[in-house]
Design a protein around this motif. Structure first.
Motif, short mmCIF file in Angstrom:
data_model
loop_
_atom_site.label_atom_id
_atom_site.label_comp_id
_atom_site.label_asym_id
_atom_site.label_seq_id
_atom_site.Cartn_x
_atom_site.Cartn_y
_atom_site.Cartn_z
N THR A 2 1.47 -7.58 12.08
CA THR A 2 2.38 -6.55 11.59
C THR A 2 1.76 -5.18 11.76
O THR A 2 0.55 -5.03 11.95
CB THR A 2 2.70 -6.78 10.10
OG1 THR A 2 1.51 -6.60 9.36
CG2 THR A 2 3.28 -8.16 9.86
N ILE A 3 2.61 -4.17 11.67
CA ILE A 3 2.14 -2.78 11.80
C ILE A 3 1.20 -2.41 10.67
O ILE A 3 0.26 -1.63 10.86
CB ILE A 3 3.35 -1.81 11.89
CG1 ILE A 3 2.91 -0.41 12.34
CG2 ILE A 3 4.08 -1.72 10.57
CD1 ILE A 3 2.57 -0.33 13.77
N GLU A 4 1.42 -3.01 9.48
CA GLU A 4 0.55 -2.74 8.34
C GLU A 4 -0.87 -3.25 8.60
O GLU A 4 -1.85 -2.59 8.29
CB GLU A 4 1.10 -3.37 7.05
CG GLU A 4 2.35 -2.71 6.51
CD GLU A 4 3.61 -3.24 7.20
OE1 GLU A 4 3.56 -4.27 7.90
OE2 GLU A 4 4.66 -2.60 7.02
N ARG A 5 -0.96 -4.45 9.18
CA ARG A 5 -2.29 -5.00 9.48
C ARG A 5 -2.97 -4.20 10.58
O ARG A 5 -4.18 -3.97 10.52
CB ARG A 5 -2.18 -6.46 9.89
CG ARG A 5 -1.93 -7.35 8.72
CD ARG A 5 -2.03 -8.79 9.12
NE ARG A 5 -1.88 -9.61 7.93
CZ ARG A 5 -2.18 -10.88 7.89
NH1 ARG A 5 -2.63 -11.48 8.96
NH2 ARG A 5 -2.03 -11.56 6.78
N LEU A 6 -2.22 -3.79 11.56
CA LEU A 6 -2.79 -2.98 12.63
C LEU A 6 -3.31 -1.65 12.09
O LEU A 6 -4.43 -1.24 12.38
CB LEU A 6 -1.74 -2.74 13.73
CG LEU A 6 -2.21 -1.91 14.92
CD1 LEU A 6 -3.33 -2.62 15.66
CD2 LEU A 6 -1.05 -1.63 15.85
N ALA A 7 -2.49 -0.98 11.27
CA ALA A 7 -2.91 0.29 10.68
C ALA A 7 -4.11 0.10 9.76
O ALA A 7 -5.04 0.91 9.76
CB ALA A 7 -1.75 0.92 9.90
N GLY A 8 -4.12 -0.98 8.99
CA GLY A 8 -5.25 -1.27 8.11
C GLY A 8 -6.51 -1.53 8.91
O GLY A 8 -7.59 -1.06 8.55
N GLY A 9 -6.40 -2.27 9.99
CA GLY A 9 -7.55 -2.54 10.85
C GLY A 9 -8.10 -1.27 11.48
O GLY A 9 -9.32 -1.07 11.53
N ILE A 10 -7.22 -0.39 11.93
CA ILE A 10 -7.65 0.89 12.51
C ILE A 10 -8.31 1.76 11.44
O ILE A 10 -9.36 2.35 11.67
CB ILE A 10 -6.47 1.61 13.18
CG1 ILE A 10 -6.03 0.84 14.43
CG2 ILE A 10 -6.83 3.05 13.53
CD1 ILE A 10 -4.74 1.33 15.06
N GLY A 11 -7.71 1.81 10.26
CA GLY A 11 -8.29 2.58 9.16
C GLY A 11 -9.67 2.06 8.77
O GLY A 11 -10.61 2.83 8.55
N ALA A 12 -9.81 0.74 8.70
CA ALA A 12 -11.10 0.14 8.36
C ALA A 12 -12.13 0.43 9.45
O ALA A 12 -13.30 0.70 9.15
CB ALA A 12 -10.94 -1.36 8.16
N ALA A 13 -11.72 0.38 10.70
CA ALA A 13 -12.64 0.67 11.79
C ALA A 13 -13.13 2.11 11.73
O ALA A 13 -14.32 2.38 11.90
CB ALA A 13 -11.97 0.40 13.14
N ILE A 14 -12.23 3.03 11.44
CA ILE A 14 -12.61 4.44 11.36
C ILE A 14 -13.57 4.69 10.21
O ILE A 14 -14.62 5.30 10.39
CB ILE A 14 -11.35 5.33 11.24
CG1 ILE A 14 -10.57 5.31 12.55
CG2 ILE A 14 -11.73 6.76 10.86
CD1 ILE A 14 -9.20 5.96 12.48
#
Length: 142
Positions: A2-14
Motif C-alpha cells: 500500500t501507499i502507506e507502507r511505501l511512504a512509511g518505508g521511505i520515511g524510515a529510510a530517511i
C-alpha cells in the motif's frame, strides 16, 4: 504494497540515514576528543562556498607537520558564516588531529566548541531520537 507502507518505508529510510550520519559525527568527535593530538598549524586560507541563497560559508584550511615530518594540509569539516575576527592567512593556530586519520581535524581557536561535551551529547541525543523515530515509523507501518 500500500501507499502507506511505501511512504512509511521511505520515511524510515530517511530518518535512519540521518541517524547513521549523526552517529558517525559523534564517533568522529569523540575520537578527536579522546585520542586527538594537539599541534600548531598555519592558516593557509579560507575556502569559500556559496549557498543557494547567496550566503557564503568559510572553511579554514591549515598546514601542519606530523611527528614523522610529513606536511599535512587539511580543511575543517565545519564551516562558519564569516571568518573568525582577526584571523588571516599566515596566522599560527592550534589544531587537533586524529592520528589514525590526520585529515580529520578540529581548530579550537578558530572554531570553538566543536569538541565540547555538551555538543557531542546533543548530537548523540539527536541520534537516539532519530533512531527512536525510525523505530516508531517502522512499527506503525509494518
Amino acid at each position: 504494497m500500500t501507499i502507506e507502507r511505501l511512504a512509511g518505508g521511505i520515511g524510515a529510510a530517511i530518518t535512519g540515514v540521518i541517524c547513521v550520519g549523526f552517529a558517525f559525527e559523534v564517533l568522529r568527535r569523540c575520537r578527536l576528543r579522546l585520542r586527538g593530538i594537539r599541534t600548531t598549524a598555519e592558516l593557509v586560507r579560507f575556502r569559500t562556498e556559496t549557498a543557494e541563497d547567496g550566503s557564503p560559508t568559510y572553511y579554514p584550511v591549515v598546514v601542519f607537520t606530523l611527528p614523522d615530518g610529513t606536511e599535512m594540509t587539511a580543511e575543517a569539516g565545519d564551516g562558519v558564516p564569516y571568518p573568525p575576527l582577526g584571523s588571516k592567512e599566515g596566522d599560527r593556530t592550534e589544531v587537533i588531529y586524529d592520528p589514525a586519520a590526520p585529515s580529520s581535524i578540529n581548530l579550537p581557536s578558530l572554531l570553538p566548541g566543536r569538541l565540547k561535551t555538551s555538543e557531542i551529547l546533543g548530537l548523540g541525543a539527536g541520534c537516539v531520537g532519530l533512531a527512536f523515530a525510525t523505530w516508531l515509523i517502522l512499527a506503525e507501518t509494518f
